[in-house]
Motif scaffolding. Structure first.
Motif, PDB file in Angstrom:
ATOM      1  N   ILE A 297      23.827  36.444 -21.822  1.00 46.77           N
ATOM      2  CA  ILE A 297      23.336  37.244 -20.520  1.00 46.77           C
ATOM      3  C   ILE A 297      23.934  38.553 -21.002  1.00 46.77           C
ATOM      4  O   ILE A 297      24.700  38.743 -21.855  1.00 46.77           O
ATOM      5  N   ASN A 298      23.102  39.835 -20.434  1.00 44.62           N
ATOM      6  CA  ASN A 298      23.320  40.967 -21.167  1.00 44.62           C
ATOM      7  C   ASN A 298      23.248  42.047 -19.998  1.00 44.62           C
ATOM      8  O   ASN A 298      22.146  41.669 -19.267  1.00 44.62           O
ATOM      9  N   GLY A 299      23.851  43.043 -19.874  1.00 45.97           N
ATOM     10  CA  GLY A 299      23.533  43.996 -18.798  1.00 45.97           C
ATOM     11  C   GLY A 299      24.300  45.346 -19.457  1.00 45.97           C
ATOM     12  O   GLY A 299      25.098  45.288 -20.025  1.00 45.97           O
ATOM     13  N   GLY A 307      26.437  55.537 -21.984  1.00 46.80           N
ATOM     14  CA  GLY A 307      25.816  54.142 -21.498  1.00 46.80           C
ATOM     15  C   GLY A 307      27.028  53.075 -21.913  1.00 46.80           C
ATOM     16  O   GLY A 307      28.014  53.572 -22.682  1.00 46.80           O
ATOM     17  N   PHE A 308      26.725  52.117 -21.415  1.00 47.10           N
ATOM     18  CA  PHE A 308      27.632  50.890 -21.730  1.00 47.10           C
ATOM     19  C   PHE A 308      26.899  49.417 -21.970  1.00 47.10           C
ATOM     20  O   PHE A 308      25.880  49.505 -21.249  1.00 47.10           O
ATOM     21  N   ASN A 309      27.614  48.563 -22.609  1.00 43.62           N
ATOM     22  CA  ASN A 309      26.858  47.315 -22.404  1.00 43.62           C
ATOM     23  C   ASN A 309      27.848  46.221 -22.307  1.00 43.62           C
ATOM     24  O   ASN A 309      28.864  46.392 -22.982  1.00 43.62           O
ATOM     25  N   VAL A 310      27.554  45.350 -21.920  1.00 46.27           N
ATOM     26  CA  VAL A 310      28.226  43.888 -21.886  1.00 46.27           C
ATOM     27  C   VAL A 310      27.417  42.775 -22.026  1.00 46.27           C
ATOM     28  O   VAL A 310      26.358  42.555 -21.418  1.00 46.27           O
ATOM     29  N   ASN A 311      27.962  42.019 -23.051  1.00 45.68           N
ATOM     30  CA  ASN A 311      27.133  40.714 -23.257  1.00 45.68           C
ATOM     31  C   ASN A 311      27.834  39.524 -23.584  1.00 45.68           C
ATOM     32  O   ASN A 311      29.095  39.703 -24.331  1.00 45.68           O
ATOM     33  N   TYR A 312      27.244  38.366 -23.326  1.00 47.85           N
ATOM     34  CA  TYR A 312      27.948  37.095 -23.650  1.00 47.85           C
ATOM     35  C   TYR A 312      27.045  36.308 -23.959  1.00 47.85           C
ATOM     36  O   TYR A 312      25.983  35.978 -23.545  1.00 47.85           O
ATOM     37  N   SER A 313      27.240  35.446 -25.205  1.00 46.47           N
ATOM     38  CA  SER A 313      26.458  34.417 -25.657  1.00 46.47           C
ATOM     39  C   SER A 313      27.265  33.303 -25.983  1.00 46.47           C
ATOM     40  O   SER A 313      28.235  33.364 -26.381  1.00 46.47           O
TER      41      SER A 313
END
Length: 799
Positions: A297-299, A307-313
């Motif tokens: 999931i990525n947002g 900007g910013f980004n949060v990602n989990y895999s």
């Protein structure tokens, strides 16, 4: 009636006269990076349907405006378009900054058709989305073999480790979405734990010239980037479904992304694949299935300025290992080598039994960036990784379902990067990183731990400068420092401790004497300096050169230092050495590129001298209560690797084309004056292709793959006494398989379902003639042939 009309006209005249329409809006258009004026930018006032342009000084003016809010759209060729709401009151002035470097833009189509080079002077190859999707049901190592000079070391067909110019494992850095992968990469049978479907593009950098990623990438860097985000109100995605005849496998991958014009976005991706027992041309390969599943999931928020980004895999791979490859002792190995087919052949099954691996890998990442006018871009990132590895041997009794190896690796990393690009002719990239890693080897396995518990601390800092002398000449320089500390707790058998001479050299690290065992606390520190320099020169529109030099140092990994015991999945005793020193690589390389309308040619050459090169080789036999096992020990030598990589494309016309990818590499042990072990064979791939847009976007390729026998290898054969036949026999583990030639076919069409939706139908056939062969760098070549014919049908829906 005339009275009312006169009254309305009078009221309208008074309202008009009371509103101030003598105001003006004026300003200047600047380049965000260096503040220089942008000429001929278009300023469109939406609610007045009025245009103007900036002059030679970047200035513009819009007179005779009424006070109030106006909406303007500012655009320029090769610039980011901006939409602004302006409150006009009297004389209103505004400076508007535009991003004037198109390669930095985020408004790139999800097809990945536009990707800037990561470096100017490195040997760099890009795999685009189309190629990645073709290998959706396979793995990273299979896709990377499309790059000349990249091969793989395999354990069967499902455990594939990339090899770049003869180097692999800890000498290659894998970056996924800005995170350096940490997943016990020291093992020859430990493939990268990564889902290929999370990447929108993959870049292969050969050599150690990408210092921003690490100073220990003696072999190279693999950079996996997600698909670009489109900065507009949109909802898009894709679904890929594949079916295979060999292994009766199937896979499914889907992704969906929601984006907003203001910069917000959110996306999700999920995949699964399942294979049963694969087949060689003449028999089934019992216990070779695969069961993999993962999601991400990525947002975040993305604009040009911040900007910013949060990602989990999450990824879970359960991989079976050929049952015949499980050997109880040396006699089993001799019998397997001498047998023309596997010693165990059973009916097809989807069951995954021991020997097998089960690995889960999780990544959590959070990053933030901010651009500063006339200065540059600052990025800060934190990531956490959790890798859980189980390796199962064939065991009986209460231990039947207990793993022989149970490792948990947790990694925390914090890094920051500053890019100074106010002057486009001189840019600088600076960064620092700090990391902490903890490895826990579960003692409840009931088996002597191969790798101990340890804590590892890392710190790195680098600076890279890029100079554009003119449009034809670019120079790169970089330097990096890395500090590594590893603090371990390890038990040694007293007999092994004395046999290795550690009682003399490392007596001070013993913290407890348990009689037959010693508890030790090895604590090592390493200081590494890396550097790079390169130049690119464009002679004319058809000819260009690249030359670069890279210095890199790599600290020994935990396996090379601490291995001490039976590695069950490898069926051998592995011994590390506490005396291991850092490897030092000096690599020089050059590339020549030719390109005209019909022909493109890229020739790459390299020479890599590695001092204190670490390698593992068989050194004898050790007898245990389970029988005799080969002993493989880590050693160091001075080595040289050199070779050539060729990529050529020729278009006969707009429909017919020909491609060639060839690679040659040689590896020498300079200290022993012999060949290095595990060097890839000479390989050439020729492709004849045809495409016709009018035939439903039809594409087809016939591929010829020719791999020559590796005649340059060290003689590591050894003799062992076999009690059952009361003879001493030679175990031939060195002789390489013969040359082989395979034919493959791939073809696809695209159906336009609607304006925004299409379906691609692909048919791929590998090993068309079901040829028997064995690959030299497949660890299971002693036990069975490689895969027979496979027919894959793939459906891809873009929406």
């Amino acid at each position: 009636m005339k009275y009312y009309v006169m009254m309305l006209c009078f009221l309208f005249f008074n309202i008009t006269q009371s509103q101030n329409c003598n105001s003006s809006f004026y300003g200047e258009i600047h380049d965000f990076h260096d503040g220089t004026p942008i000429i001929n930018a278009t300023i469109f006032i939406e609610n007045l349907n009025q245009y103007t342009t900036s002059d030679i000084d970047g200035k513009f003016s819009v007179p005779n405006l009424c006070d109030g809010q106006i909406t303007i759209v500012v655009s320029h060729l090769a610039c980011e378009t901006k939409r602004l709401d302006i409150q006009v009151k009297g004389e209103t002035f505004l400076i508007i900054n535009l991003e004037h470097h198109i390669e930095e833009l985020n408004e790139v189509e999800v097809t990945g058709s536009i990707n800037p080079k990561l470096t100017k002077t490195s040997q760099e190859t890009l795999l685009k989305t189309e190629t990645i999707e073709r290998y959706s049901s396979l793995n990273l190592g299979d896709a990377l073999k499309q790059v000349s000079g990249v091969s793989s070391i395999n354990t069967g067909s499902t455990i594939v480790k990339p090899v770049i110019n003869g180097l692999h494992s800890s000498r290659i850095i894998v970056m996924t979405n800005g995170v350096r992968l940490q997943d016990q990469d020291w093992g020859i049978e430990h493939a990268p734990n990564i889902d290929l479907n999370t990447a929108g593009s993959i870049t292969v950098l050969k050599g150690a010239n990408a210092l921003a990623y690490g100073g220990d990438a003696i072999g190279g860097v693999i950079v996996m980037e997600p698909s670009k985000i489109k900065l507009k109100d949109s909802l898009y995605g894709k679904t890929i479904i594949s079916g295979h005849t060999n292994g009766r496998g199937y896979s499914f991958n889907t992704s969906l992304t929601k984006t907003y014009q203001k910069g917000w976005y959110v996306g999700a991706q999920a995949s699964m694949k399942r294979f049963g027992d694969f087949e060689a041309p003449d028999y089934s390969l019992t216990n070779t299935g695969l069961n993999a599943k993962g999601f991400s999931i990525n947002g975040g928020y993305k604009t040009f300025e911040q900007g910013f980004n949060v990602n989990y895999s999450f990824l879970d791979n359960e991989t079976a290992i050929l049952k015949s490859a499980h050997i109880g002792n040396i006699e089993d190995l001799v019998n397997a080598i001498n047998s023309p087919e596997p010693l165990v052949i059973e009916d097809f099954s989807y069951d995954i039994n021991a020997p097998k691996q089960e690995v889960t890998h999780q990544i959590l990442k959070a990053s933030f960036y901010k651009r500063f006018k006339n200065f540059g871009r600052l990025e800060v990132q934190y990531d956490f990784q959790n890798n859980q590895r189980y390796e199962y041997d064939i065991r009986v009794g209460d231990d039947e379902n207990k793993p022989s190896i149970d490792l948990t690796l947790k990694t925390h990393t914090l890094k920051t990067n500053l890019k100074l690009d106010a002057n486009s002719n001189f840019t600088y990239n600076l960064g620092i990183n700090a990391g902490y890693q903890n490895n826990f080897a579960n003692p409840s396995t009931g088996v002597r731990r191969l790798i101990p518990d340890y804590d590892k601390y890392d710190f790195g800092a680098f600076i890279i400068s890029n100079y554009r002398i003119n449009n034809d000449v670019h120079l790169d320089f970089g330097i990096r420092y890395d500090y590594n500390q590893i603090d371990a707790k390890k038990y040694y058998l007293t007999s092994r401790w004395e046999e290795r001479g550690y009682d003399v050299d490392f007596n001070d690290i013993v913290i407890e004497d348990l009689g037959t065992q010693l508890l030790t606390n090895p604590n090592f520190e390493y200081h590494n300096i890396s550097a790079s320099a390169g130049v690119s020169y464009k002679i004319n529109d058809t000819n260009s050169f690249i030359f670069n030099y890279g210095l890199s140092n790599r600290a020994p990994n935990p396996s090379e230092l601490f291995s001490d015991g039976l590695h069950h999945s490898a069926a051998r005793i592995e011994l590390g050495d506490l005396r291991m020193e850092q490897e030092t690589s000096n690599r020089v390389s050059g590339s020549y590129n030719y390109k005209n309308k019909a022909l493109s040619l890229n020739l790459e050459a390299f020479y890599n001298h590695i001092s204190d090169y670490i390698f593992i080789e068989p050194t004898g036999v050790e007898y245990t209560n389970r029988g005799a096992f080969p002993v493989w020990s880590y050693n160091q030598t001075n080595a040289a690797l050199y070779g050539l990589d060729l990529t050529a494309n020729y278009n006969f016309n707009t429909q017919w084309f020909f491609k060639n990818k060839s690679s040659y590499i040689k590896g020498n042990d300079l200290s022993q004056n012999e060949d290095l072990i595990d060097i890839p064979s000479i390989k050439t791939v020729n492709i004849l292709g045809y495409s016709n847009e009018k035939w439903l976007h039809f594409n087809t390729e016939l591929q010829s793959e020719l791999v020559f026998r590796q005649n340059d290898y060290p003689n590591n054969n050894f003799e062992v006494y076999i009690p059952t036949i009361e003879e001493t026999v030679e175990v031939d583990i060195s002789t390489t398989p013969p040359t082989y030639h395979l034919l493959h076919l791939q073809s696809n069409i695209t159906l336009d379902v609607s304006k925004k939706t299409d379906v691609n139908i692909g048919l791929n056939i590998t090993n068309i003639f079901n040829t028997n062969y064995r690959e030299n760098l497949n660890r299971l070549r002693y036990f069975a042939d490689d895969l027979g014919r496979n027919i894959m049908l793939q459906l891809k829906l873009n929406y």
